[in-house]
Design a protein around this motif. Sequence first.
Motif, short mmCIF file in Angstrom:
data_model
loop_
_atom_site.label_atom_id
_atom_site.label_comp_id
_atom_site.label_asym_id
_atom_site.label_seq_id
_atom_site.Cartn_x
_atom_site.Cartn_y
_atom_site.Cartn_z
N GLY A 69 0.83 -1.20 0.00
CA GLY A 69 0.00 0.00 0.00
C GLY A 69 0.86 1.25 0.00
O GLY A 69 2.10 1.20 -0.08
N LEU A 70 0.20 2.42 0.08
CA LEU A 70 0.87 3.71 0.14
C LEU A 70 0.89 4.19 1.59
O LEU A 70 -0.14 4.25 2.25
N TYR A 71 2.08 4.55 2.06
CA TYR A 71 2.25 5.01 3.43
C TYR A 71 2.81 6.42 3.40
O TYR A 71 3.84 6.68 2.77
N VAL A 72 2.12 7.35 4.06
CA VAL A 72 2.49 8.77 4.07
C VAL A 72 2.69 9.20 5.51
O VAL A 72 1.82 8.99 6.37
N LEU A 73 3.86 9.80 5.78
CA LEU A 73 4.16 10.33 7.10
C LEU A 73 4.29 11.84 7.01
O LEU A 73 5.03 12.36 6.18
N SER A 74 3.53 12.55 7.86
CA SER A 74 3.62 14.01 7.96
C SER A 74 4.12 14.37 9.35
O SER A 74 3.72 13.74 10.34
N ILE A 75 5.00 15.39 9.41
CA ILE A 75 5.55 15.85 10.69
C ILE A 75 5.35 17.35 10.79
O ILE A 75 5.65 18.09 9.87
N ASN A 76 4.82 17.75 11.92
CA ASN A 76 4.66 19.18 12.22
C ASN A 76 5.62 19.51 13.35
O ASN A 76 5.45 19.06 14.48
N ASN A 77 6.65 20.28 13.02
CA ASN A 77 7.66 20.65 14.01
C ASN A 77 7.60 22.15 14.23
O ASN A 77 8.12 22.93 13.43
N ASN A 78 6.87 22.55 15.26
CA ASN A 78 6.72 23.98 15.57
C ASN A 78 6.12 24.76 14.41
O ASN A 78 6.57 25.86 14.07
N GLY A 79 5.11 24.19 13.79
CA GLY A 79 4.42 24.85 12.69
C GLY A 79 5.06 24.65 11.34
O GLY A 79 4.51 25.07 10.33
N CYS A 80 6.21 24.04 11.28
CA CYS A 80 6.89 23.76 10.02
C CYS A 80 6.62 22.30 9.65
O CYS A 80 7.02 21.39 10.38
N THR A 81 5.95 22.10 8.57
CA THR A 81 5.49 20.76 8.24
C THR A 81 6.26 20.21 7.04
O THR A 81 6.77 20.95 6.21
N ASN A 82 6.33 18.90 7.02
CA ASN A 82 6.96 18.21 5.90
C ASN A 82 6.35 16.81 5.84
O ASN A 82 5.78 16.32 6.83
N SER A 83 6.49 16.18 4.71
CA SER A 83 5.91 14.84 4.57
C SER A 83 6.70 14.07 3.52
O SER A 83 7.43 14.64 2.71
N ASP A 84 6.56 12.78 3.58
CA ASP A 84 7.14 11.90 2.58
C ASP A 84 6.26 10.66 2.48
O ASP A 84 5.44 10.39 3.38
N SER A 85 6.42 9.96 1.40
CA SER A 85 5.58 8.78 1.20
C SER A 85 6.40 7.66 0.59
O SER A 85 7.46 7.89 -0.01
N ILE A 86 5.92 6.47 0.75
CA ILE A 86 6.53 5.29 0.15
C ILE A 86 5.42 4.32 -0.20
O ILE A 86 4.44 4.18 0.53
N ARG A 87 5.56 3.70 -1.33
CA ARG A 87 4.59 2.68 -1.74
C ARG A 87 5.28 1.33 -1.70
O ARG A 87 6.37 1.16 -2.25
N THR A 88 4.65 0.37 -1.04
CA THR A 88 5.22 -0.98 -0.93
C THR A 88 4.32 -1.96 -1.67
O THR A 88 3.10 -1.81 -1.71
#
Length: 682
Positions: A493-512
């Motif tokens: 499936g598709l796995y997406v991780l989002s991180i909010n660090n003091n209002g600064c957000t980023n994300s990445d994804s991987i499909r397995t």
Amino acid sequence: MNKAFILLFYSLCYFLLGQSQTKYNNNWYFGAKAALDFNTNPPTVKTDNKMSSSGSCASVSDEITGELLFYTNGGSFYNRLGELIDSSLNGSGSPDVIIIPLKKFKNRFMVFNFTASFIIDMTAKNGRGAIIEKKNFKLRTSINRLVAVKHCLSESYWLITIENTSFFAYLVHPDGSIDNPVITNHSKLLTTSYIGDFISSNSGDKLALTCYATNTQNNYLAPQIFKFNKRCGSVDLTKTALTMLADWDRPHGVAFSPDDKLIYVSYGYQRSQLVQYDTTTPNTFSIIATSNENFNQIACGPDGKLYISTHINGIPSNKLDVVMNPNIKGSGCNYIEDYLRLSGATNFEMPNLISNHSGTCQENSGYLLNVEKGNCTNTPITFSFTGAQSGIDSIKWFFKDSLFPNIHSLQFNTQYTYKNKGNYLPYAITYACKNFDTTFFKVSISEPQIIQLGKDTSLCYGDSLTIGNPQLKGAFSWNTGDTTAIKKVKQEGLYVLSINNNGCTNSDSIRTSYYLQLQTLLGDSYFICEDEKELVELDAGKGFKHYLWYPTNDTTQWIEVNKKGNYYLVVRDYRGCEGDDKAIVNERCDFQVYIPNAFSPNTDGLNDTFNINAKNATLIEFKVFSPWGELLFEGNGSNGWDGTFKGAEVPQSVYLVKIKVVGFQNKALVSKYYTATLHLIK
């Protein structure tokens, strides 16, 4: 000025044609001896036009009385009596001509064609007029590309023309002096050398342009509307293109309604359409009229009606059509065909008139400059301008990035991306004509957590993958609902991780995804007979890179075994995926039957019982019958007959035995039946 926002206010005053007190446009002299006098209602058809022109014409009347002063085609100048003001200037005309009042003097005007400027004093020679100045004044354009709009805060006028993709606005002062042009380089301006029309709105804050091009010449070059700054002479860098249907071409005439809320365009060569648009929603239009007598140019009269010149099959007509109520949407505007017949032909053109003589500026209701907060490196930040743009000419955003110290933007709304974290001090300069103001901002750029879930991957069947990073900091959010820093993946499936660090957000994804489970050709069960020294071949099949057998430790595709037991196999393919299998080797020997033919049940300890010996048999059954057929005993190989029947010894005799043996023959399970005679001896 250091502040978070700037509010600029100007007085609000919209100029409506009916409110104008000037009568400059009360007489129209144009075409081939065509003329109208708007000092009456309806206008009076005049017959005293001495001019015969096939191009642009202009005429002007006294501002107060509305009495005709003079008219021209750019080469010849005639006064109200039909006299040449200066016979040496007689000519065939100009591609375009316009008359601008010089308000410092009574009834003094400046006339522009494309090669020269003329100052005409109509008080000279007892009101017959004289040209008191002529200068070379080369303009950068072609047919029907001259417009004049009154400056909103003075008695000066903007003379506006076009070259390629630029607008040139010359400020003509009341004494006849002319400033260097304000040049607006406009990437969205589309024009051709084909005849069309170029006009202003009645309020003077809009310009409209048509290009008389066929649909094959310029790919349906649609009519265009631009915003004009009457105070500064600049043109807004946006554009409104009017909707043009596929079967329309050659847009020619264009005119605004007196209230500037609607705009009218004429299309076509052999069959024409007169189309009405809403200036606020240019995709909204109504076809007011169609005609086989082609519609040409359109002009708004002092009476608030729109007059339309026509021709038939390329021949100029003396007929004028009219829109009686041009402020009304749709058919209520009341189009009337053949409203007036002129004494001469229009020659396709209407007079080039100044629509705007108003000395007021449209209000700027204020604007707000803003920079987006809570920003991250490598993420676009929005620098925004909110509010009306009519009060300023342009804006310049400076981002103050030490990596790129000279980078800036001229867009009112723009974005910029900072590469490094830190505090920055961007600022904006707003320009209003020759004035400017500066606004400073502070921007804090954080560095987002770097998430590297890895490339999309395929896993071997049964494997799992741990993704994420326990060293990351912030609030975690997976698309699966988990909130941990790491996650163990066991399904594709598709796995997406989002991180909010003091209002600064980023994300990445991987499909397995998962490879199919490895399958061998090894069967479940095999059979041998150890006593017979048999061998059996265990074959895993081709296609694997590595093989390992247990307990033999062989590494070949197949092995031969001669012992019963469990044999295990591990295989690995070229991708590194492993699979396992198991084979059970059982013993299956052919059974052998031994049937005694006599026994002596005399309790001497020797051969006292009768039994069936069947080696490797899975089942033994036998029955003993008397000579006369009576069943005396039933056995199964584990118990024998002792020569008694119902507790009593049977006599010496010959007895019949029937036997059933079940076992394997050639590894197949079979049942065999035997009949034998048994001698009981005493």
